[in-house]
Design a protein around this motif. Structure first.
Motif, short mmCIF file in Angstrom:
data_model
loop_
_atom_site.label_atom_id
_atom_site.label_comp_id
_atom_site.label_asym_id
_atom_site.label_seq_id
_atom_site.Cartn_x
_atom_site.Cartn_y
_atom_site.Cartn_z
N THR A 86 0.83 -1.21 0.00
CA THR A 86 0.00 0.00 0.00
C THR A 86 0.86 1.26 0.00
OG1 THR A 86 -0.24 -0.02 2.41
CG2 THR A 86 -1.95 -1.12 1.13
N GLU A 87 2.04 1.18 0.60
CA GLU A 87 2.93 2.35 0.62
C GLU A 87 3.35 2.76 -0.78
OE1 GLU A 87 4.11 4.51 3.20
OE2 GLU A 87 2.32 3.53 4.00
N LYS A 88 3.60 1.80 -1.67
CA LYS A 88 4.04 2.15 -3.04
C LYS A 88 3.00 3.01 -3.74
CE LYS A 88 7.49 -0.59 -2.26
NZ LYS A 88 7.12 -1.21 -1.00
N ARG A 90 0.69 4.86 -2.23
CA ARG A 90 0.67 6.15 -1.54
C ARG A 90 1.79 7.06 -2.06
NH1 ARG A 90 0.97 5.90 4.46
NH2 ARG A 90 0.23 8.03 4.29
N TYR A 91 2.98 6.50 -2.22
CA TYR A 91 4.09 7.28 -2.75
C TYR A 91 3.79 7.76 -4.17
CZ TYR A 91 7.00 5.29 1.03
OH TYR A 91 7.53 4.91 2.23
N ALA A 92 3.28 6.86 -4.99
CA ALA A 92 2.99 7.22 -6.39
C ALA A 92 1.95 8.33 -6.45
CB ALA A 92 2.52 5.99 -7.17
N ARG A 93 0.92 8.23 -5.64
CA ARG A 93 -0.11 9.28 -5.62
C ARG A 93 0.49 10.62 -5.19
NH1 ARG A 93 -2.85 7.27 -1.96
NH2 ARG A 93 -4.04 5.79 -3.21
N ALA A 94 1.35 10.60 -4.18
CA ALA A 94 1.99 11.84 -3.71
C ALA A 94 2.86 12.45 -4.81
CB ALA A 94 2.81 11.56 -2.45
N VAL A 95 3.57 11.61 -5.54
CA VAL A 95 4.40 12.10 -6.65
C VAL A 95 3.52 12.73 -7.71
CG1 VAL A 95 5.89 11.37 -8.56
CG2 VAL A 95 6.34 10.56 -6.23
N TYR A 96 2.48 12.03 -8.13
CA TYR A 96 1.57 12.54 -9.15
C TYR A 96 1.01 13.90 -8.73
CZ TYR A 96 -2.57 12.97 -12.09
OH TYR A 96 -3.52 13.44 -12.94
N ASN A 111 -7.14 3.32 -5.47
CA ASN A 111 -7.43 2.60 -4.23
C ASN A 111 -6.11 2.18 -3.59
OD1 ASN A 111 -6.68 -0.05 -5.28
ND2 ASN A 111 -8.63 -0.03 -6.39
N ARG A 112 -6.16 1.38 -2.58
CA ARG A 112 -4.96 1.03 -1.82
C ARG A 112 -3.87 0.36 -2.65
NH1 ARG A 112 -6.61 -2.50 3.01
NH2 ARG A 112 -4.38 -2.46 3.36
N LEU A 113 -4.27 -0.38 -3.69
CA LEU A 113 -3.29 -1.16 -4.43
C LEU A 113 -3.26 -0.85 -5.92
CD1 LEU A 113 -3.84 -4.60 -2.64
CD2 LEU A 113 -2.02 -2.93 -2.23
N THR A 114 -3.98 0.18 -6.36
CA THR A 114 -4.05 0.48 -7.79
C THR A 114 -4.19 1.98 -8.05
OG1 THR A 114 -5.24 -1.60 -8.14
CG2 THR A 114 -5.33 0.01 -9.92
N ARG A 122 -1.34 1.81 -15.79
CA ARG A 122 -1.78 1.39 -14.46
C ARG A 122 -0.58 1.14 -13.57
NH1 ARG A 122 -5.12 -3.78 -15.29
NH2 ARG A 122 -3.60 -4.11 -16.93
N LEU A 123 -0.74 1.41 -12.30
CA LEU A 123 0.23 1.06 -11.28
C LEU A 123 -0.47 0.09 -10.34
CD1 LEU A 123 1.74 4.57 -10.43
CD2 LEU A 123 2.33 3.02 -12.29
N LEU A 124 0.08 -1.10 -10.22
CA LEU A 124 -0.49 -2.13 -9.36
C LEU A 124 0.54 -2.50 -8.31
CD1 LEU A 124 -1.87 -4.54 -12.13
CD2 LEU A 124 -3.05 -2.63 -11.02
N SER A 125 0.07 -2.83 -7.11
CA SER A 125 0.97 -3.22 -6.05
C SER A 125 0.46 -4.50 -5.41
CB SER A 125 1.08 -2.09 -5.02
OG SER A 125 2.20 -2.27 -4.21
N LEU A 126 1.33 -5.50 -5.35
CA LEU A 126 0.96 -6.81 -4.83
C LEU A 126 1.72 -7.12 -3.55
CD1 LEU A 126 1.26 -8.85 -8.16
CD2 LEU A 126 -0.80 -7.81 -7.20
#
Length: 166
Positions: A86-88, A90-96, A111-114, A122-126
């Motif tokens: 979920t942190e990845k 969050r970081y991506a959203r903050a950068v954007y 959302n938390r993972l996309t 798309r940015l996905l986090s697993l």
């Protein structure tokens, strides 16, 4: 899907357009040499030996946003657990949100993972599971030496990368 922008173009995009302090929440934030070298690296496979707490996850998220904006390229993170996954995002959203440039694609799903952008990227986090069913994604295996079932995850990542990702 070959990348159309080089590492130096990704680096210039981020260095020139990102409000680094807003993106990190750190008043004294500045670009470090290893971050610049990471962004400049166009290698299909990269292995980075690093210490902990140097903002590598943040850097990878920033790079993935640059790839999404500049190349319409999708990226996937595989992290050690759900909290790290979920942190990845969050970081991506903050950068954007800290990019100071016009013409950015809109975020369609958040959302938390996309994160999904209007340009199709798309940015996905697993959380430590094999990345299956995705082609032409850039794959980031974070803290991979500590991930359970690492061999399965790596084996699953290879076809994703071999179809045009990194």
């Amino acid at each position: 899907m070959a990348m159309t922008k080089t590492g130096s173009e990704r680096r210039r995009f981020l260095v020139d357009n990102l409000d680094l302090r807003a993106a990190t929440g750190v008043d004294t934030a500045r670009w470090e040499g290893f971050q610049i070298r990471h962004l400049d690296d166009d290698g299909v496979f990269r292995i980075e030996t690093k210490s902990r707490q140097i903002a590598w996850s943040w850097l990878s998220a920033a790079e993935s946003v640059a790839l999404a904006v500049l190349d319409k390229a999708s990226s996937m993170f595989v992290s050690i657990n759900l909290d790290e996954a979920t942190e990845k995002i969050r970081y991506a959203r903050a950068v954007y949100e800290a990019l100071r440039v016009g013409g950015l694609p809109r975020i369609l799903q958040d959302n938390r993972l996309t994160l999904e952008f209007s340009n199709g990227a798309r940015l996905l986090s697993l959380p430590a599971k094999p990345p299956r069913g995705r082609g032409r994604f850039n794959v980031y295996l974070d803290e991979f030496a500590h991930v359970r079932d690492a061999r399965q995850i790596y084996t699953a990542a290879l076809p994703v990368i071999s179809k045009g990702g990194r």
